[in-house]
Design a protein around this motif. Structure first.
Motif, PDB file in Angstrom:
ATOM      1  N   THR A 256       2.089   8.888  -4.674  1.00  0.00           N
ATOM      2  CA  THR A 256       3.500   8.639  -4.384  1.00  0.00           C
ATOM      3  C   THR A 256       4.377   8.717  -5.623  1.00  0.00           C
ATOM      4  OG1 THR A 256       2.992   7.259  -2.475  1.00  0.00           O
ATOM      5  CG2 THR A 256       5.145   6.944  -3.494  1.00  0.00           C
TER       6      THR A 256
ATOM      7  N   HIS B 167       9.482   4.494  -0.289  1.00  0.00           N
ATOM      8  CA  HIS B 167       8.745   5.704  -0.646  1.00  0.00           C
ATOM      9  C   HIS B 167       7.543   5.925   0.270  1.00  0.00           C
ATOM     10  CE1 HIS B 167      11.251   6.120  -4.144  1.00  0.00           C
ATOM     11  NE2 HIS B 167      11.060   4.848  -4.382  1.00  0.00           N
TER      12      HIS B 167
ATOM     13  N   ARG C 106      -1.232  -1.433  -4.050  1.00  0.00           N
ATOM     14  CA  ARG C 106      -0.379  -1.366  -5.235  1.00  0.00           C
ATOM     15  C   ARG C 106      -0.135  -2.728  -5.874  1.00  0.00           C
ATOM     16  NH1 ARG C 106       0.604   3.678  -7.367  1.00  0.00           N
ATOM     17  NH2 ARG C 106       0.597   5.160  -5.675  1.00  0.00           N
TER      18      ARG C 106
ATOM     19  N   ASP D 208      -4.754   6.223   0.419  1.00  0.00           N
ATOM     20  CA  ASP D 208      -3.930   5.035   0.214  1.00  0.00           C
ATOM     21  C   ASP D 208      -4.599   4.078  -0.761  1.00  0.00           C
ATOM     22  OD1 ASP D 208      -2.087   5.960   1.964  1.00  0.00           O
ATOM     23  OD2 ASP D 208      -2.378   4.414   3.468  1.00  0.00           O
TER      24      ASP D 208
ATOM     25  N   GLY E 202       5.584   3.734   1.707  1.00  0.00           N
ATOM     26  CA  GLY E 202       4.514   2.747   1.632  1.00  0.00           C
ATOM     27  C   GLY E 202       4.533   1.790   2.814  1.00  0.00           C
ATOM     28  N   ARG E 203       3.575   0.899   2.823  1.00  0.00           N
ATOM     29  CA  ARG E 203       3.457  -0.099   3.876  1.00  0.00           C
ATOM     30  C   ARG E 203       3.229  -1.469   3.252  1.00  0.00           C
ATOM     31  NH1 ARG E 203       1.459   4.068   4.391  1.00  0.00           N
ATOM     32  NH2 ARG E 203      -0.624   3.639   3.676  1.00  0.00           N
TER      33      ARG E 203
ATOM     34  N   ARG F 289       0.843  -1.189   0.000  1.00  0.00           N
ATOM     35  CA  ARG F 289       0.000   0.000   0.000  1.00  0.00           C
ATOM     36  C   ARG F 289       0.882   1.244   0.000  1.00  0.00           C
ATOM     37  NH1 ARG F 289      -4.973  -1.929   1.997  1.00  0.00           N
ATOM     38  NH2 ARG F 289      -4.794  -3.795   3.240  1.00  0.00           N
ATOM     39  N   SER F 290       0.407   2.273  -0.662  1.00  0.00           N
ATOM     40  CA  SER F 290       1.057   3.574  -0.566  1.00  0.00           C
ATOM     41  C   SER F 290       0.044   4.645  -0.945  1.00  0.00           C
ATOM     42  CB  SER F 290       2.298   3.662  -1.455  1.00  0.00           C
ATOM     43  OG  SER F 290       1.944   3.669  -2.823  1.00  0.00           O
ATOM     44  N   HIS F 291       0.395   5.894  -0.731  1.00  0.00           N
ATOM     45  CA  HIS F 291      -0.499   6.985  -1.104  1.00  0.00           C
ATOM     46  C   HIS F 291      -0.647   7.007  -2.616  1.00  0.00           C
ATOM     47  CE1 HIS F 291      -2.130  10.991  -1.686  1.00  0.00           C
ATOM     48  NE2 HIS F 291      -2.627  10.815  -0.474  1.00  0.00           N
TER      49      HIS F 291
ATOM     50  N   VAL G 257       8.408  -0.631  -2.140  1.00  0.00           N
ATOM     51  CA  VAL G 257       7.370   0.332  -1.765  1.00  0.00           C
ATOM     52  C   VAL G 257       7.699   0.983  -0.418  1.00  0.00           C
ATOM     53  CG1 VAL G 257       5.832  -1.286  -0.589  1.00  0.00           C
ATOM     54  CG2 VAL G 257       4.859   0.681  -1.792  1.00  0.00           C
TER      55      VAL G 257
END
Length: 117
Positions: A14, A101, A76, A73, A103-104, A9-11, A98
């Motif tokens: 990003t 940058h 990805r 979020d 992310g999680r 996951r990320s925004h 990820v």
């Protein structure tokens, strides 16, 4: 050996801020992680990169714009991992680019059989 799913996951914005060289480096790191996983036998499956738009189908039949998870979020992609324990699966997933940058990565075990059995 149990199976685990690592969800990335990320925004949603990003990668809009990265230069072409940064994106190419990011993609190379993914390819290296996939190659390592295949070579060492822990990578069972990997998704391609997911686009940031989509739809969410709710239990009541509503369809909403998504797939926002939390405040912008998005999911990805994923890796399906074989490992001897949840902690071992986490160690494999720690190499996910990820994380470089903001992310999680969420790592979860699969049920053996169906849930509740």
């Amino acid at each position: 050996m149990a199976e685990y799913l690592a969800v990335f996951r990320s925004h949603r914005d990003t990668f809009d801020t990265l230069s072409t060289d940064e994106v190419q480096g990011f993609n190379r790191r993914w390819e290296e992680l996939w190659a390592e996983g295949r070579r060492d036998g822990w990578l069972l499956d990997a998704s391609g990169a997911l686009q940031t738009d989509g739809r969410v189908i709710h239990a009541d039949g509503r369809v909403t714009t998504g797939p926002l998870v939390d405040e912008g979020d998005v999911v990805r992609g994923y890796l399906k991992i074989a490992a001897g324990s949840l902690d071992a699966a986490v160690e494999h997933a720690k190499g996910a680019p990820v994380l470089l940058h903001g992310g999680r990565v969420e790592v979860r075990p699969f049920f053996d059989g169906h849930p509740g059995e």
